[in-house]
Design a protein around this motif. Structure first.
Motif, PDB file in Angstrom:
ATOM      1  N   ASP A   9       0.817  -1.220   0.000  1.00 40.27           N
ATOM      2  CA  ASP A   9       0.000   0.000   0.000  1.00 40.27           C
ATOM      3  C   ASP A   9       0.850   1.269   0.000  1.00 40.27           C
ATOM      4  O   ASP A   9       0.324   2.376   0.112  1.00 40.27           O
ATOM      5  CB  ASP A   9      -0.963   0.008   1.198  1.00 40.27           C
ATOM      6  CG  ASP A   9      -0.257  -0.109   2.546  1.00 40.27           C
ATOM      7  OD1 ASP A   9       0.975   0.072   2.595  1.00 40.27           O
ATOM      8  OD2 ASP A   9      -0.936  -0.379   3.545  1.00 40.27           O
ATOM      9  N   ILE A  85      -8.791 -10.891   8.744  1.00 43.10           N
ATOM     10  CA  ILE A  85      -8.052  -9.888   7.980  1.00 43.10           C
ATOM     11  C   ILE A  85      -8.991  -8.776   7.525  1.00 43.10           C
ATOM     12  O   ILE A  85      -8.689  -7.583   7.658  1.00 43.10           O
ATOM     13  CB  ILE A  85      -7.347 -10.543   6.777  1.00 43.10           C
ATOM     14  CG1 ILE A  85      -6.243 -11.482   7.261  1.00 43.10           C
ATOM     15  CG2 ILE A  85      -6.774  -9.478   5.838  1.00 43.10           C
ATOM     16  CD1 ILE A  85      -5.653 -12.356   6.175  1.00 43.10           C
ATOM     17  N   GLY A  86     -10.159  -9.157   6.997  1.00 43.28           N
ATOM     18  CA  GLY A  86     -11.121  -8.159   6.548  1.00 43.28           C
ATOM     19  C   GLY A  86     -11.591  -7.257   7.675  1.00 43.28           C
ATOM     20  O   GLY A  86     -11.702  -6.036   7.505  1.00 43.28           O
ATOM     21  N   LYS A  89      -8.744  -4.942   8.784  1.00 47.77           N
ATOM     22  CA  LYS A  89      -8.517  -3.939   7.739  1.00 47.77           C
ATOM     23  C   LYS A  89      -9.582  -2.849   7.800  1.00 47.77           C
ATOM     24  O   LYS A  89      -9.294  -1.665   7.615  1.00 47.77           O
ATOM     25  CB  LYS A  89      -8.536  -4.637   6.377  1.00 47.77           C
ATOM     26  CG  LYS A  89      -8.326  -3.736   5.185  1.00 47.77           C
ATOM     27  CD  LYS A  89      -6.892  -3.322   5.056  1.00 47.77           C
ATOM     28  CE  LYS A  89      -6.678  -2.551   3.747  1.00 47.77           C
ATOM     29  NZ  LYS A  89      -5.313  -1.998   3.652  1.00 47.77           N
ATOM     30  N   ASP A  93      -5.568   0.349  10.938  1.00 46.55           N
ATOM     31  CA  ASP A  93      -4.600   0.494   9.846  1.00 46.55           C
ATOM     32  C   ASP A  93      -3.255  -0.150  10.154  1.00 46.55           C
ATOM     33  O   ASP A  93      -2.273   0.098   9.466  1.00 46.55           O
ATOM     34  CB  ASP A  93      -4.400   1.974   9.495  1.00 46.55           C
ATOM     35  CG  ASP A  93      -3.857   2.790  10.655  1.00 46.55           C
ATOM     36  OD1 ASP A  93      -3.658   2.234  11.763  1.00 46.55           O
ATOM     37  OD2 ASP A  93      -3.606   3.998  10.454  1.00 46.55           O
ATOM     38  N   PRO A  95      -0.450  -2.722   9.854  1.00 46.64           N
ATOM     39  CA  PRO A  95      -0.112  -3.707   8.819  1.00 46.64           C
ATOM     40  C   PRO A  95      -0.364  -5.137   9.295  1.00 46.64           C
ATOM     41  O   PRO A  95      -0.130  -5.468  10.460  1.00 46.64           O
ATOM     42  CB  PRO A  95       1.374  -3.451   8.572  1.00 46.64           C
ATOM     43  CG  PRO A  95       1.571  -2.020   8.934  1.00 46.64           C
ATOM     44  CD  PRO A  95       0.652  -1.777  10.100  1.00 46.64           C
ATOM     45  N   ILE A  96      -0.832  -5.969   8.372  1.00 44.55           N
ATOM     46  CA  ILE A  96      -1.203  -7.351   8.675  1.00 44.55           C
ATOM     47  C   ILE A  96      -0.297  -8.298   7.906  1.00 44.55           C
ATOM     48  O   ILE A  96      -0.068  -8.121   6.713  1.00 44.55           O
ATOM     49  CB  ILE A  96      -2.672  -7.605   8.288  1.00 44.55           C
ATOM     50  CG1 ILE A  96      -3.612  -6.739   9.144  1.00 44.55           C
ATOM     51  CG2 ILE A  96      -3.032  -9.084   8.428  1.00 44.55           C
ATOM     52  CD1 ILE A  96      -5.048  -6.711   8.633  1.00 44.55           C
ATOM     53  N   GLY A 113      -6.188  -7.797   2.052  1.00 41.60           N
ATOM     54  CA  GLY A 113      -5.667  -6.665   2.820  1.00 41.60           C
ATOM     55  C   GLY A 113      -4.402  -6.917   3.604  1.00 41.60           C
ATOM     56  O   GLY A 113      -3.833  -5.983   4.178  1.00 41.60           O
ATOM     57  N   ALA A 114      -3.943  -8.169   3.680  1.00 36.52           N
ATOM     58  CA  ALA A 114      -2.641  -8.417   4.303  1.00 36.52           C
ATOM     59  C   ALA A 114      -1.550  -7.776   3.451  1.00 36.52           C
ATOM     60  O   ALA A 114      -1.713  -7.616   2.237  1.00 36.52           O
ATOM     61  CB  ALA A 114      -2.397  -9.913   4.454  1.00 36.52           C
ATOM     62  N   THR A 115      -0.422  -7.435   4.085  1.00 34.04           N
ATOM     63  CA  THR A 115       0.638  -6.751   3.343  1.00 34.04           C
ATOM     64  C   THR A 115       2.015  -7.389   3.536  1.00 34.04           C
ATOM     65  O   THR A 115       3.004  -6.901   2.992  1.00 34.04           O
ATOM     66  CB  THR A 115       0.720  -5.266   3.756  1.00 34.04           C
ATOM     67  OG1 THR A 115       0.811  -5.165   5.188  1.00 34.04           O
ATOM     68  CG2 THR A 115      -0.513  -4.499   3.292  1.00 34.04           C
TER      69      THR A 115
END
Length: 278
Positions: A9, A85-86, A89, A93, A95-96, A113-115
């Protein structure tokens, strides 16, 4: 310039001081907290609490990796982790990271949405996971693991060989060197003495050119040293192991108990860095 990780992101995680990764296990059989988060709502609430306590990353896992664990299929794992995760997210904010060795799970988690990808088999059980991380522009954690224990092994040499291969797999798949984190895998296919030796020699992993993650939280080796049979009672032992690891260069610390680790690392850093102003 201090090392950092770039997330898909566009955000960066600076590694000039150890970061705390909070554990969110959505599993019925993890060694310490299996079954304590029975559904997505409980796991989301726990993750938000860890974020409030100062976790820089939330590590979501849907399959236990304790000795003797039952392997589950990707569909079961995704059913556990995707709602969490959803939810995280949508409500925060932080990070996952997705704690999985399966490329299919990592890909779906990143899409949700994981990063960060955190692979306990160092991209050697399912090498496609490295390409998934590369395509998403996500950092990947590569951990050393073994199916069995061999007390005769030179464990540092074994870990170095394994992680060197893991790094090569990730690089060949397109993951930049600066996006790779390595983890010696405390408690995975090792004797207690080997676990302690790895923490003592953590700084020697620096030759691989990657930041190091240390995850000794509540591990059985700490229970053997202290006589604490209940994993949740190993906080002091976990703090000790992780602070020692920080002094040996650990850039990330993966823990169950976030708030005490955040405080301990702040004090450790204040003592170590005399330029800090209050």
């Amino acid at each position: 310039m201090p090392p950092s990780l770039t997330l898909p992101d566009g955000r960066t995680l600076a590694l000039d001081a150890p970061l705390v990764m909070g554990i969110v296990n959505v599993t019925p059989d993890s060694f310490s907290d299996g079954g304590l988060l029975p559904d997505a709502d409980a796991a989301i609430a726990h993750g938000l609490k860890l974020a409030e306590e100062g976790a820089a990353i939330l590590d979501i896992g849907g399959e236990s990796t304790r000795p003797g664990h039952a392997v589950i299929d990707a569909a079961t794992e995704l059913a556990r982790v995707l709602p969490v995760i959803g939810g995280l997210k949508a409500r925060g904010d932080t990070p996952i990271s997705i704690d999985s060795w399966k490329a299919e799970v990592a890909e779906a988690a990143l899409a949700a949405g994981a990063t960060i990808v955190n692979d306990v088999w160092g991209a050697q059980r399912d090498p496609r996971i490295a390409a998934v991380a590369a395509a998403a522009g996500a950092p990947i954690v590569l951990m050393h693991n073994r199916d069995s224990i061999d007390a005769a092994l030179d464990i540092l040499a074994e870990v170095m060989r394994f992680l060197e291969r893991s790094v090569a797999i990730a690089r060949q798949a397109g993951v930049p060197q600066g996006q790779i984190v390595i983890d010696p895998g405390i408690g995975f296919g090792k004797t207690p003495r080997q676990n302690l030796d790895l923490i003592r020699n953590l700084d020697r992993l620096a030759v691989l050119g990657c930041p190091v993650l240390l995850g000794a939280s509540r591990k059985s080796t700490l229970g053997l040293v202290t006589g604490r049979q209940v994993p949740a009672e190993r906080l002091a032992a976990s703090l000790s192991a992780h602070l020692y690891g920080a002094s040996r260069g650990a850039a990330l610390i993966r823990v169950h108990d976030v708030a005490p680790h955040v405080d301990a690392l702040k004090v450790w850093r204040a003592i170590a860095d005399e330029t800090q102003v209050f």
